[in-house]
Design a protein around this motif. Sequence first.
Motif, PDB file in Angstrom:
ATOM      1  N   VAL A 145       0.833  -1.204   0.000  1.00  0.00           N
ATOM      2  CA  VAL A 145       0.000   0.000   0.000  1.00  0.00           C
ATOM      3  C   VAL A 145       0.871   1.258   0.000  1.00  0.00           C
ATOM      4  CG1 VAL A 145      -1.658   1.351   1.360  1.00  0.00           C
ATOM      5  CG2 VAL A 145      -1.982  -1.115   1.082  1.00  0.00           C
ATOM      6  N   GLU A 146       1.924   1.273   0.820  1.00  0.00           N
ATOM      7  CA  GLU A 146       2.792   2.457   0.870  1.00  0.00           C
ATOM      8  C   GLU A 146       3.536   2.661  -0.439  1.00  0.00           C
ATOM      9  OE1 GLU A 146       5.185   1.838   4.318  1.00  0.00           O
ATOM     10  OE2 GLU A 146       3.615   2.513   5.720  1.00  0.00           O
ATOM     11  N   LYS A 147       3.898   1.565  -1.150  1.00  0.00           N
ATOM     12  CA  LYS A 147       4.530   1.710  -2.457  1.00  0.00           C
ATOM     13  C   LYS A 147       3.568   2.306  -3.485  1.00  0.00           C
ATOM     14  CE  LYS A 147       8.376  -1.540  -2.734  1.00  0.00           C
ATOM     15  NZ  LYS A 147       9.243  -0.704  -3.565  1.00  0.00           N
ATOM     16  N   HIS A 148       2.270   2.210  -3.223  1.00  0.00           N
ATOM     17  CA  HIS A 148       1.252   2.817  -4.089  1.00  0.00           C
ATOM     18  C   HIS A 148       0.860   4.211  -3.604  1.00  0.00           C
ATOM     19  CE1 HIS A 148       0.793  -1.300  -5.616  1.00  0.00           C
ATOM     20  NE2 HIS A 148       0.085  -0.792  -6.622  1.00  0.00           N
ATOM     21  N   ASN A 149       1.646   4.783  -2.680  1.00  0.00           N
ATOM     22  CA  ASN A 149       1.335   6.103  -2.104  1.00  0.00           C
ATOM     23  C   ASN A 149      -0.016   6.112  -1.397  1.00  0.00           C
ATOM     24  OD1 ASN A 149       3.739   7.360  -3.078  1.00  0.00           O
ATOM     25  ND2 ASN A 149       2.782   7.574  -5.094  1.00  0.00           N
ATOM     26  N   GLY A 150      -0.344   4.981  -0.792  1.00  0.00           N
ATOM     27  CA  GLY A 150      -1.599   4.857  -0.065  1.00  0.00           C
ATOM     28  C   GLY A 150      -1.376   4.784   1.432  1.00  0.00           C
ATOM     29  N   LYS A 151      -2.437   4.445   2.156  1.00  0.00           N
ATOM     30  CA  LYS A 151      -2.385   4.366   3.613  1.00  0.00           C
ATOM     31  C   LYS A 151      -3.192   3.164   4.075  1.00  0.00           C
ATOM     32  CE  LYS A 151      -3.492   6.953   7.827  1.00  0.00           C
ATOM     33  NZ  LYS A 151      -4.112   8.189   8.382  1.00  0.00           N
ATOM     34  N   ILE A 152      -2.697   2.456   5.087  1.00  0.00           N
ATOM     35  CA  ILE A 152      -3.400   1.309   5.649  1.00  0.00           C
ATOM     36  C   ILE A 152      -3.497   1.503   7.160  1.00  0.00           C
ATOM     37  CG2 ILE A 152      -1.278  -0.062   5.883  1.00  0.00           C
ATOM     38  CD1 ILE A 152      -2.989  -2.548   5.213  1.00  0.00           C
ATOM     39  N   TRP A 153      -4.668   1.173   7.732  1.00  0.00           N
ATOM     40  CA  TRP A 153      -4.868   1.330   9.175  1.00  0.00           C
ATOM     41  C   TRP A 153      -5.971   0.385   9.646  1.00  0.00           C
ATOM     42  CZ3 TRP A 153      -6.933   4.265   5.438  1.00  0.00           C
ATOM     43  CH2 TRP A 153      -8.281   4.623   5.516  1.00  0.00           C
ATOM     44  N   PHE A 154      -6.248   0.387  10.942  1.00  0.00           N
ATOM     45  CA  PHE A 154      -7.274  -0.521  11.463  1.00  0.00           C
ATOM     46  C   PHE A 154      -7.926   0.074  12.700  1.00  0.00           C
ATOM     47  CE2 PHE A 154      -3.526  -1.547  13.876  1.00  0.00           C
ATOM     48  CZ  PHE A 154      -3.996  -1.846  15.151  1.00  0.00           C
ATOM     49  N   GLU A 155      -9.096  -0.484  13.036  1.00  0.00           N
ATOM     50  CA  GLU A 155      -9.807  -0.187  14.276  1.00  0.00           C
ATOM     51  C   GLU A 155     -10.150  -1.516  14.926  1.00  0.00           C
ATOM     52  OE1 GLU A 155     -13.210   1.885  12.940  1.00  0.00           O
ATOM     53  OE2 GLU A 155     -12.121   3.694  12.314  1.00  0.00           O
ATOM     54  N   SER A 156      -9.927  -1.633  16.215  1.00  0.00           N
ATOM     55  CA  SER A 156     -10.186  -2.915  16.867  1.00  0.00           C
ATOM     56  C   SER A 156     -10.444  -2.721  18.349  1.00  0.00           C
ATOM     57  CB  SER A 156      -8.990  -3.861  16.673  1.00  0.00           C
ATOM     58  OG  SER A 156      -9.269  -5.126  17.242  1.00  0.00           O
ATOM     59  N   GLU A 157     -11.322  -3.551  18.883  1.00  0.00           N
ATOM     60  CA  GLU A 157     -11.609  -3.569  20.308  1.00  0.00           C
ATOM     61  C   GLU A 157     -11.590  -5.013  20.774  1.00  0.00           C
ATOM     62  OE1 GLU A 157     -15.006  -2.015  23.482  1.00  0.00           O
ATOM     63  OE2 GLU A 157     -15.102  -1.445  21.365  1.00  0.00           O
ATOM     64  N   LYS A 158     -10.881  -5.266  21.839  1.00  0.00           N
ATOM     65  CA  LYS A 158     -10.705  -6.624  22.339  1.00  0.00           C
ATOM     66  C   LYS A 158     -12.064  -7.291  22.561  1.00  0.00           C
ATOM     67  CE  LYS A 158      -7.972  -9.932  23.784  1.00  0.00           C
ATOM     68  NZ  LYS A 158      -7.067 -10.588  22.848  1.00  0.00           N
ATOM     69  N   GLY A 159     -12.228  -8.482  21.934  1.00  0.00           N
ATOM     70  CA  GLY A 159     -13.454  -9.255  22.102  1.00  0.00           C
ATOM     71  C   GLY A 159     -14.584  -8.842  21.187  1.00  0.00           C
ATOM     72  N   LYS A 160     -14.399  -7.748  20.383  1.00  0.00           N
ATOM     73  CA  LYS A 160     -15.485  -7.275  19.523  1.00  0.00           C
ATOM     74  C   LYS A 160     -15.106  -7.231  18.047  1.00  0.00           C
ATOM     75  CE  LYS A 160     -17.752  -4.531  23.094  1.00  0.00           C
ATOM     76  NZ  LYS A 160     -18.303  -3.203  23.448  1.00  0.00           N
ATOM     77  N   GLY A 161     -13.956  -7.787  17.705  1.00  0.00           N
ATOM     78  CA  GLY A 161     -13.573  -7.859  16.309  1.00  0.00           C
ATOM     79  C   GLY A 161     -12.684  -6.713  15.860  1.00  0.00           C
ATOM     80  N   SER A 162     -12.355  -6.732  14.555  1.00  0.00           N
ATOM     81  CA  SER A 162     -11.439  -5.737  13.978  1.00  0.00           C
ATOM     82  C   SER A 162     -11.964  -5.274  12.634  1.00  0.00           C
ATOM     83  CB  SER A 162     -10.034  -6.324  13.803  1.00  0.00           C
ATOM     84  OG  SER A 162      -9.540  -6.828  15.019  1.00  0.00           O
ATOM     85  N   LYS A 163     -11.529  -4.078  12.234  1.00  0.00           N
ATOM     86  CA  LYS A 163     -11.882  -3.529  10.928  1.00  0.00           C
ATOM     87  C   LYS A 163     -10.621  -2.926  10.314  1.00  0.00           C
ATOM     88  CE  LYS A 163     -15.417  -0.785   8.562  1.00  0.00           C
ATOM     89  NZ  LYS A 163     -16.604   0.096   8.747  1.00  0.00           N
ATOM     90  N   PHE A 164     -10.158  -3.535   9.204  1.00  0.00           N
ATOM     91  CA  PHE A 164      -8.952  -3.070   8.521  1.00  0.00           C
ATOM     92  C   PHE A 164      -9.342  -2.284   7.269  1.00  0.00           C
ATOM     93  CE2 PHE A 164      -7.011  -6.075  11.285  1.00  0.00           C
ATOM     94  CZ  PHE A 164      -5.695  -5.672  11.417  1.00  0.00           C
ATOM     95  N   TYR A 165      -8.602  -1.184   7.025  1.00  0.00           N
ATOM     96  CA  TYR A 165      -8.838  -0.325   5.863  1.00  0.00           C
ATOM     97  C   TYR A 165      -7.527  -0.159   5.088  1.00  0.00           C
ATOM     98  CZ  TYR A 165     -12.633   1.536   8.900  1.00  0.00           C
ATOM     99  OH  TYR A 165     -13.696   1.703   9.732  1.00  0.00           O
ATOM    100  N   PHE A 166      -7.662   0.103   3.790  1.00  0.00           N
ATOM    101  CA  PHE A 166      -6.553   0.704   3.057  1.00  0.00           C
ATOM    102  C   PHE A 166      -7.135   1.636   1.994  1.00  0.00           C
ATOM    103  CE2 PHE A 166      -7.198  -2.976   0.273  1.00  0.00           C
ATOM    104  CZ  PHE A 166      -6.990  -2.464  -1.002  1.00  0.00           C
ATOM    105  N   ALA A 167      -6.412   2.730   1.745  1.00  0.00           N
ATOM    106  CA  ALA A 167      -6.885   3.756   0.804  1.00  0.00           C
ATOM    107  C   ALA A 167      -5.824   3.984  -0.264  1.00  0.00           C
ATOM    108  CB  ALA A 167      -7.174   5.058   1.542  1.00  0.00           C
ATOM    109  N   LEU A 168      -6.274   4.146  -1.515  1.00  0.00           N
ATOM    110  CA  LEU A 168      -5.380   4.413  -2.646  1.00  0.00           C
ATOM    111  C   LEU A 168      -5.881   5.649  -3.393  1.00  0.00           C
ATOM    112  CD1 LEU A 168      -4.886   0.823  -4.116  1.00  0.00           C
ATOM    113  CD2 LEU A 168      -3.370   2.057  -2.570  1.00  0.00           C
ATOM    114  N   PRO A 169      -4.977   6.444  -3.960  1.00  0.00           N
ATOM    115  CA  PRO A 169      -5.408   7.603  -4.745  1.00  0.00           C
ATOM    116  C   PRO A 169      -6.281   7.184  -5.921  1.00  0.00           C
ATOM    117  CG  PRO A 169      -3.062   7.718  -4.268  1.00  0.00           C
ATOM    118  CD  PRO A 169      -3.514   6.355  -3.859  1.00  0.00           C
ATOM    119  N   LYS A 170      -7.395   7.876  -6.100  1.00  0.00           N
ATOM    120  CA  LYS A 170      -8.356   7.536  -7.151  1.00  0.00           C
ATOM    121  C   LYS A 170      -8.026   8.292  -8.424  1.00  0.00           C
ATOM    122  CE  LYS A 170     -12.592   8.890  -7.293  1.00  0.00           C
ATOM    123  NZ  LYS A 170     -13.973   9.276  -6.999  1.00  0.00           N
ATOM    124  N   ILE A 171      -8.405   7.730  -9.580  1.00  0.00           N
ATOM    125  CA  ILE A 171      -8.248   8.400 -10.867  1.00  0.00           C
ATOM    126  C   ILE A 171      -9.615   8.528 -11.523  1.00  0.00           C
ATOM    127  CG2 ILE A 171      -5.895   7.604 -11.223  1.00  0.00           C
ATOM    128  CD1 ILE A 171      -6.978   5.500 -13.107  1.00  0.00           C
TER     129      ILE A 171
END
Length: 615
Positions: free
Chosen positions: A585-611
């Motif tokens: 993702v970083e080689k594509h000039n993008g960003k990757i991150w996540f949100e998570s709470e113990k015992g309630k699961g996780s949510k992973f994201y990544f964003a790339l520049p749109k054309i």
Amino acid sequence: MIYLVIIVVIIFISFFIYWYVKFKHVLPVYQRIEHLEKIYVRFEEFVYSVLSVSTNFHKDDYINLLNMVFIKLNSVFPDTSIYVFENNDGQWSYIGGVNNAESQINFSKVEPIISSIKNEIIFIEDGDILDGKIRKFAIIPLGILKRKIYAIMLCEGDEKEILIHYSKFLLSFMRFARNYYESFDAVSVESKRLRMELDSLVKELESQGSRLIKKHKEAKIIYEGISSFDMENDNPLRNLLSLIYNSLKPYFAVYYSYEEGANILSPNIFLPGDIDLSRYSAGLNEHDWLVVKSFVNKNPLYVYNEDEIKDPILKENDIKTAVLFPIYSSKTKFGVLLIGMKDRRNFTKDDMFIMELISKEISVTVNIFELYNKVSKDAVNLANLNKIKDDFLATVNHEIKTPLTTIKGFVSVLLSGEVGSLNDQQSAFLTMVDQATNRLINIVTNLLDISKLNSETGLEMEKTDMVELAESAITAMKIKTYSKGITVKFEKEADKIYVMADRHWIVQVINNLMDNAIKYSPNGSEIKIKIYDRGSVAVFSVEDKGYGIDEADKKYVFEKFYRAKDTMLNVEGSGLGLSIARTIVEKHNGKIWFESEKGKGSKFYFALPKIKENI
């Protein structure tokens, strides 16, 4: 008939009571309200009138300002009388007023009252200060700066409200005027003081003008010389010595560099001309030589006594004055800067400043080149090591992956029963071998991917539809989701969302995130996948209802080989998937991150520049 008479009597009595109450109590109240409203309107007009003309007065016109206010007041209430007195060093004097005569006031009765008040209004209901007549009046302190001024305002009628409201306004207004004038005076005094300081500073600057001009020229020479240096310059130290030579005009300027292996100081730059520098090398055992003393002790030297000069380079060139500056960093000694004169010159502080400044710049330059050479060597070594690593991983990929593929193929044949039936124990053992083989193949593949991503190989960028990639990945993962009874819910904000990307690598990011979501989700749960259109970027997200990530583990999630302790035994993995995803993702000039709470699961994201779609 009697009842009728009684009713008529009651009506008559009620009517009488109504008009009695109305005329006795209600009507006076209405009249009072109407009167107060008129007073308020006149008071408002008076306030606006005073404020509109007060800006034309200065502190020197304070008495005129008072008179103007009282004239305005008298125009609103002609029956009001105002007397203004001033106390100057204990002596009272009448200084003005409106609608009054000085002789009418009995000041002997007023003075004790005035002397007892400080900064507040005094209201007196019954006073006989005016020809023995009982009047309502107010005494208002209106002093400004150090002057003590009081106004006595009298009312002819019973309008106590006039006395109260207008007295309070006069006090507030004149306090404001007093504060304004006092502030104005303070600003004037400060302005005069600052002007005097400014005049003094201007004179000082003028007296230093020639020196500043000289320093400016010297600084300009140094700046132009230093700013012209770069790492491609064959010999930047010669340029630095040229600055000294051109500005001070010495007989010569020499830079001695320290050769650590030989333990000597060697002159390698000599201005103005070329000489045989090898004859003037100085061993560190030559303790009497000035160049050695300056280098060893890390002290500048300024010598104009011929008896102290022992260095051959100075004696043979008939040098009468020498200046030496050691060149060193905080930890390393590099050499010595030597300036020689044929006359006994007394260098000025400005001359010494220039030489010291350039010697420090030489220290910085030498240090930079030392570091540059070291970094260059390290870079070559790292490049060689990186090539060896890539060759090793390529060999590992071929030499390990090939036999693993063979092992997996034969294990699959045995498990299928094509070469004979297996008992339960044999089937269980071969299944474990098959799973272990899959893990080894995944680890080898991930290691090879990391090597490729870290190499200088470029990405094959092309216009790519993120929605299409997500749908293809969901289809490819159906076997895994089906085996755990997991439902995949897919949402998209547009039918097509384009990015410029390497399809192979972005597919791997999506696969890694989805594979993690499936592995960490409980059987029968739901995974949500969504594609967002956020204007300038396209965002992909995967949400699961799995274990969640502990706060202590969150900062390590994208590190290589890291796995949370509480999932290592329950979920298979190498700890490389998220690290690879972040790198891609970083080689594509993008960003990757996540949100998570113990015992309630996780949510992973990544964003790339749109054309845009029409590109």
